[in-house]
Scaffold this motif. Sequence first.
Motif, PDB file in Angstrom:
ATOM      1  N   PHE A  58       4.836 -23.260  14.716  1.00 42.20           N
ATOM      2  CA  PHE A  58       4.516 -22.860  13.512  1.00 42.20           C
ATOM      3  C   PHE A  58       5.641 -22.140  13.139  1.00 42.20           C
ATOM      4  O   PHE A  58       5.872 -21.728  11.961  1.00 42.20           O
ATOM      5  CB  PHE A  58       3.225 -22.303  13.103  1.00 42.20           C
ATOM      6  N   PHE A  59       6.619 -21.203  13.955  1.00 40.24           N
ATOM      7  CA  PHE A  59       7.074 -20.107  13.822  1.00 40.24           C
ATOM      8  C   PHE A  59       8.673 -21.417  12.924  1.00 40.24           C
ATOM      9  O   PHE A  59       9.444 -20.942  12.632  1.00 40.24           O
ATOM     10  CB  PHE A  59       7.754 -19.162  14.761  1.00 40.24           C
ATOM     11  N   ILE A  60       9.045 -22.234  14.027  1.00 37.42           N
ATOM     12  CA  ILE A  60      10.162 -23.201  13.370  1.00 37.42           C
ATOM     13  C   ILE A  60       9.513 -24.287  12.194  1.00 37.42           C
ATOM     14  O   ILE A  60      10.325 -23.793  11.414  1.00 37.42           O
ATOM     15  CB  ILE A  60      10.357 -24.654  14.890  1.00 37.42           C
ATOM     16  N   LEU A  61       8.528 -24.420  12.711  1.00 40.49           N
ATOM     17  CA  LEU A  61       8.311 -24.947  10.770  1.00 40.49           C
ATOM     18  C   LEU A  61       8.607 -23.790   9.615  1.00 40.49           C
ATOM     19  O   LEU A  61       8.782 -24.456   8.528  1.00 40.49           O
ATOM     20  CB  LEU A  61       6.370 -25.224  10.240  1.00 40.49           C
ATOM     21  N   SER A  62       8.171 -22.965  10.340  1.00 38.76           N
ATOM     22  CA  SER A  62       7.996 -22.179   8.824  1.00 38.76           C
ATOM     23  C   SER A  62       9.922 -21.595   8.655  1.00 38.76           C
ATOM     24  O   SER A  62       9.728 -20.834   7.925  1.00 38.76           O
ATOM     25  CB  SER A  62       7.406 -20.349   9.003  1.00 38.76           C
ATOM     26  N   GLY A  63      10.243 -21.549   9.401  1.00 33.93           N
ATOM     27  CA  GLY A  63      12.233 -21.575   9.270  1.00 33.93           C
ATOM     28  C   GLY A  63      12.542 -22.471   8.846  1.00 33.93           C
ATOM     29  O   GLY A  63      13.476 -22.790   7.398  1.00 33.93           O
ATOM     30  N   PHE A  64      12.140 -23.598   8.564  1.00 34.66           N
ATOM     31  CA  PHE A  64      12.666 -25.404   8.440  1.00 34.66           C
ATOM     32  C   PHE A  64      12.548 -25.009   7.025  1.00 34.66           C
ATOM     33  O   PHE A  64      12.721 -25.253   6.021  1.00 34.66           O
ATOM     34  CB  PHE A  64      11.852 -26.489   9.284  1.00 34.66           C
ATOM     35  N   VAL A  65      10.623 -24.573   6.860  1.00 34.59           N
ATOM     36  CA  VAL A  65      10.504 -25.253   5.528  1.00 34.59           C
ATOM     37  C   VAL A  65      11.232 -24.079   4.383  1.00 34.59           C
ATOM     38  O   VAL A  65      11.129 -24.669   3.155  1.00 34.59           O
ATOM     39  CB  VAL A  65       8.711 -25.262   5.343  1.00 34.59           C
ATOM     40  N   VAL A  66      10.533 -22.219   4.520  1.00 31.69           N
ATOM     41  CA  VAL A  66      11.842 -21.826   3.620  1.00 31.69           C
ATOM     42  C   VAL A  66      13.439 -22.212   3.484  1.00 31.69           C
ATOM     43  O   VAL A  66      14.169 -22.229   2.493  1.00 31.69           O
ATOM     44  CB  VAL A  66      12.050 -20.516   4.386  1.00 31.69           C
ATOM     45  N   THR A  67      14.006 -22.549   4.562  1.00 28.22           N
ATOM     46  CA  THR A  67      15.083 -23.049   4.432  1.00 28.22           C
ATOM     47  C   THR A  67      15.427 -24.812   3.534  1.00 28.22           C
ATOM     48  O   THR A  67      16.261 -24.379   2.498  1.00 28.22           O
ATOM     49  CB  THR A  67      15.963 -23.650   5.769  1.00 28.22           C
ATOM     50  N   TRP A  68      14.447 -25.151   3.561  1.00 33.34           N
ATOM     51  CA  TRP A  68      14.434 -26.639   2.591  1.00 33.34           C
ATOM     52  C   TRP A  68      13.790 -26.086   1.640  1.00 33.34           C
ATOM     53  O   TRP A  68      14.760 -27.221   0.636  1.00 33.34           O
ATOM     54  CB  TRP A  68      13.601 -27.600   3.573  1.00 33.34           C
ATOM     55  N   VAL A  69      13.683 -25.067   0.991  1.00 33.97           N
ATOM     56  CA  VAL A  69      13.222 -25.206  -0.272  1.00 33.97           C
ATOM     57  C   VAL A  69      14.153 -24.740  -0.824  1.00 33.97           C
ATOM     58  O   VAL A  69      14.035 -23.999  -2.479  1.00 33.97           O
ATOM     59  CB  VAL A  69      11.767 -24.441  -0.636  1.00 33.97           C
ATOM     60  N   TYR A  70      14.722 -23.513  -0.490  1.00 36.47           N
ATOM     61  CA  TYR A  70      15.932 -22.536  -0.783  1.00 36.47           C
ATOM     62  C   TYR A  70      17.174 -23.196  -2.037  1.00 36.47           C
ATOM     63  O   TYR A  70      17.011 -23.841  -1.638  1.00 36.47           O
ATOM     64  CB  TYR A  70      17.108 -21.631   0.646  1.00 36.47           C
ATOM     65  N   ARG A  71      16.876 -22.355  -3.455  1.00 33.95           N
ATOM     66  CA  ARG A  71      18.588 -22.752  -3.487  1.00 33.95           C
ATOM     67  C   ARG A  71      19.424 -21.782  -3.525  1.00 33.95           C
ATOM     68  O   ARG A  71      18.850 -20.174  -3.689  1.00 33.95           O
ATOM     69  CB  ARG A  71      17.462 -22.864  -5.239  1.00 33.95           C
ATOM     70  N   PRO A  72      20.045 -22.197  -3.734  1.00 38.47           N
ATOM     71  CA  PRO A  72      21.833 -20.954  -3.752  1.00 38.47           C
ATOM     72  C   PRO A  72      21.559 -20.491  -5.421  1.00 38.47           C
ATOM     73  O   PRO A  72      20.806 -20.649  -6.473  1.00 38.47           O
ATOM     74  CB  PRO A  72      22.745 -21.758  -3.757  1.00 38.47           C
TER      75      PRO A  72
END
Length: 392
Positions: A58-72
């Motif tokens: 879940f900690f890994i998934l949390s970092g993955f998802v917020v990176t995936w949806v991040y917009r510059p």
Amino acid sequence: MSDELSYRRLPSLTSLRFILACPVIWYHVSYVSGIFDGSLHKSLAIVSPFAAGAVSAFFILSGFVVTWVYRPGDRPASFWRRRWWKIVPNHLLAWTATLVLFAVAAKQMPMPSPPGDGTAAAVTNLFLVQDWVPDYHLYSGFNTPAWSISCEVFFYALFPALILVARKIPTQRLRPVWAALAGVIVLIPLVSAAIPGPELYDWLPINERSLWFVYIFPPVRLLEFALGIVTARLIQTSTWPRIRRRYLGIFLFVLFAALPSLPPQYAMGSAAAPALAVMIARTALADIEGRSRRLPRPALILLGESSYALYITHAPLMMAARYLVGPDPDLAPWVGFAWVLGVIAVAIPLSVVVYRYFELPLMRRWSRSRRTPTPPQPQPSSTSAPAPASST
């Protein structure tokens, strides 16, 4: 592939959240509740490493998802606002339920590791700062699952800076950075094993401060969150290596087979983080390439969306049910398992209700400024980890 991939929906990761929550909920309700005793109770502890591994995922998934949806260009204030409305209302709801429970019960729960119910535990839990104190009665106190929310608050506070650093890493260096993070994570339990501290329980082979460092301390768990960030960047930049499923399975089999001969700190799940990151990457790629068939089903997606509500509310529900049974249940095994299944059968639909009629309406109304146009957001949203396998 490029950052444009981040506009792709990843429904399988949403479903995966519910699947990961299952061993945690089972472990808590069957083992941590203390509904069983004797050899049967001890045998149920076998689920502990899997529940701890789910926390790491879940900690890994949390970092993955917020990176995936991040917009510059996404401002930190906007990010923090969305995270606040995702996390805090459900936390306050569960905290209030726990407060009422302790007020009614007026005594500690009859459990192998009863959560602290004092003022300090309540206040640190309320403000999500309990993880910064190496005191079991605080970091495992009150509504115990909120310990991982305390970690997530730290992760999210740093994310705007972390994502800027991650995006500046040259593409050819992403793999070495990923390997370095994975290596440090695997070595952390050895560091923790050298930390002295007072004994907690005769059934727990890890002292209070060693447990805190390896499992609770936010800067240590930040490594898994960072691993998720780098995993997402590898996929966005088309540099993620293809790793066959059989190799992943072999690694996990060898790891769990070796656990009895490793320091007990390795059972806390962080050693499995590299393999779990690979699993998450494979699941995301299956969605991107249109190969996912079983996970992106509406029912599973709904359960995944409700997984944070399930995680944060199941503990007060479990404690209330346990209180009603009494301190010495002495139940026949089949009655005990019926009780376990009954609690879970109530917790899951309750989480769906909380998600649909409490969490989601508040997020829709308040998580974004009405003056700011809503950018396209793929599925899933990030959530927090389940509760600790050894301390709840």
